[in-house]
Motif scaffolding. Structure first.
Motif, PDB file in Angstrom:
ATOM      1  N   HIS A   1      13.390  36.051  41.876  1.00 39.74           N
ATOM      2  CA  HIS A   1      13.580  37.347  42.525  1.00 39.74           C
ATOM      3  C   HIS A   1      12.507  38.378  42.187  1.00 39.74           C
ATOM      4  O   HIS A   1      12.459  39.440  42.798  1.00 39.74           O
ATOM      5  CB  HIS A   1      14.967  37.897  42.168  1.00 39.74           C
TER       6      HIS A   1
ATOM      7  N   CYS B   1      14.557  37.565  37.440  1.00 34.95           N
ATOM      8  CA  CYS B   1      14.167  36.170  37.227  1.00 34.95           C
ATOM      9  C   CYS B   1      12.932  35.871  38.088  1.00 34.95           C
ATOM     10  O   CYS B   1      12.622  36.631  38.997  1.00 34.95           O
ATOM     11  CB  CYS B   1      15.331  35.247  37.595  1.00 34.95           C
TER      12      CYS B   1
ATOM     13  N   ARG C   1      18.972  41.128  40.091  1.00 32.64           N
ATOM     14  CA  ARG C   1      19.310  40.749  41.468  1.00 32.64           C
ATOM     15  C   ARG C   1      20.450  39.730  41.517  1.00 32.64           C
ATOM     16  O   ARG C   1      21.465  39.937  42.167  1.00 32.64           O
ATOM     17  CB  ARG C   1      18.079  40.140  42.168  1.00 32.64           C
ATOM     18  N   CYS C   2      20.287  38.610  40.781  1.00 28.79           N
ATOM     19  CA  CYS C   2      21.257  37.514  40.910  1.00 28.79           C
ATOM     20  C   CYS C   2      22.203  37.420  39.713  1.00 28.79           C
ATOM     21  O   CYS C   2      23.128  36.612  39.716  1.00 28.79           O
ATOM     22  CB  CYS C   2      20.532  36.183  41.116  1.00 28.79           C
TER      23      CYS C   2
ATOM     24  N   CYS D   1      19.129  38.702  35.280  1.00 24.81           N
ATOM     25  CA  CYS D   1      18.353  39.155  36.428  1.00 24.81           C
ATOM     26  C   CYS D   1      19.139  40.268  37.137  1.00 24.81           C
ATOM     27  O   CYS D   1      20.341  40.121  37.395  1.00 24.81           O
ATOM     28  CB  CYS D   1      18.119  37.988  37.386  1.00 24.81           C
TER      29      CYS D   1
HETATM   30 ZN   LIG Z   1      17.447  36.470  39.985  1.00 23.96          ZN
END
Ligand SMILES: [Zn+2]
Length: 256
Positions: free
Chosen positions: A183, A180, A159-160, A157
């Motif tokens: 997000h 994911c 973002r994370c 992902c």
């Molecule tokens: Zn994520």
């Protein structure tokens, strides 16, 4: 090449050409060590020109070039490989032109990138020898994105950074790739990316060309892969268009 040398030789692939004046042509070529170059081919549209047949789009040529004030001049041209099979099929030709356009859009003049040259040559060669034009072109797109620093993230992902689960994830080229569900869901610009399409994209991104050609995909899957990559490429080209450097190059080429 030093400033004193007046003539140089190079291999090149013709990206595009336009007519100039009565009999001349301006060529944009991609070379292994000099990157993209704009060259003038004088008198090339005269029937008697010996250079004429060698300077068609996507021809792989060997050039002798003389340095000029505004443009460097093509003084000799010989075909290394003319891609004759490729030229016999309109669908193949369309895919080849698309590869040329991509290289043109992703590069700036005189920015040397030998791997891109190799990629373009491989892409055209592959198109000449396959019936799978679509898959060959998707492989080319992902390799181009990788070599130019725009490889979409397909494993974590963005973002994370957690590894993606085999579920429907989300894809947003503006954010650099896959998100994911936590997000991506509901985020503007993030579209659902089904697990089958993600697997195909990963495979084409990481496997050699020959392995990629073993894939047997439904038409719907091919279309979805094509759509995701088209969106990614559009995002990159638009970003490049917004960059001051790219705008400067565009202005130069439109005023020349
Ligand atoms: Zn994520």
């Amino acid at each position: 090449m030093t400033g004193r040398e007046r003539v140089y030789s190079t291999r090149a692939i013709v990206l595009k050409r336009r007519d100039l004046g009565e009999a001349d042509r301006v060529l944009t070529v991609y070379t292994p060590n000099l990157g993209k170059r704009v060259l003038l081919a004088r008198g090339v549209r005269r029937p008697a020109s010996r250079k004429a047949g060698h300077l068609e789009p996507f021809a792989h040529v060997s050039l002798l070039v003389a340095k000029g004030r505004t443009w460097d001049l093509v003084t000799q041209a010989e075909t290394i490989y003319g891609f004759r099979v490729l030229r016999e099929d309109l669908d193949r030709i369309a895919h080849a032109y698309y590869m040329l356009e991509l290289i043109d859009a992703f590069t700036e003049e005189e920015d040397s990138h030998p791997e891109l040259y190799d990629l373009l040559l491989a892409g055209l060669n592959n198109l000449e020898h396959t019936e799978q034009f679509g898959l060959t072109t998707r492989w080319f797109e992902l390799a181009l994105l990788r070599l130019t620093g725009y490889q979409p993230q397909l494993f974590h992902c963005v973002r994370c950074s957690l590894p993606l689960e085999p579920v429907t994830n989300y894809f947003d080229p503006e954010r650099g790739g896959t998100l994911c569900p936590r997000h991506g869901e509901g985020q503007p610009g993030a579209e659902p990316l089904d697990v089958g399409t993600l697997k195909v994209l990963r495979y084409v991104q990481t496997q050699p060309y020959e392995e990629t050609m073993r894939l047997n995909l439904t038409e719907a899957r091919m279309r979805e892969v094509e759509r995701v990559l088209a969106r990614t490429i559009r995002t990159v080209v638009e970003r490049r268009l917004r960059s001051p450097e790219f705008i400067r190059v565009l202005q130069q080429s439109s005023s020349s």
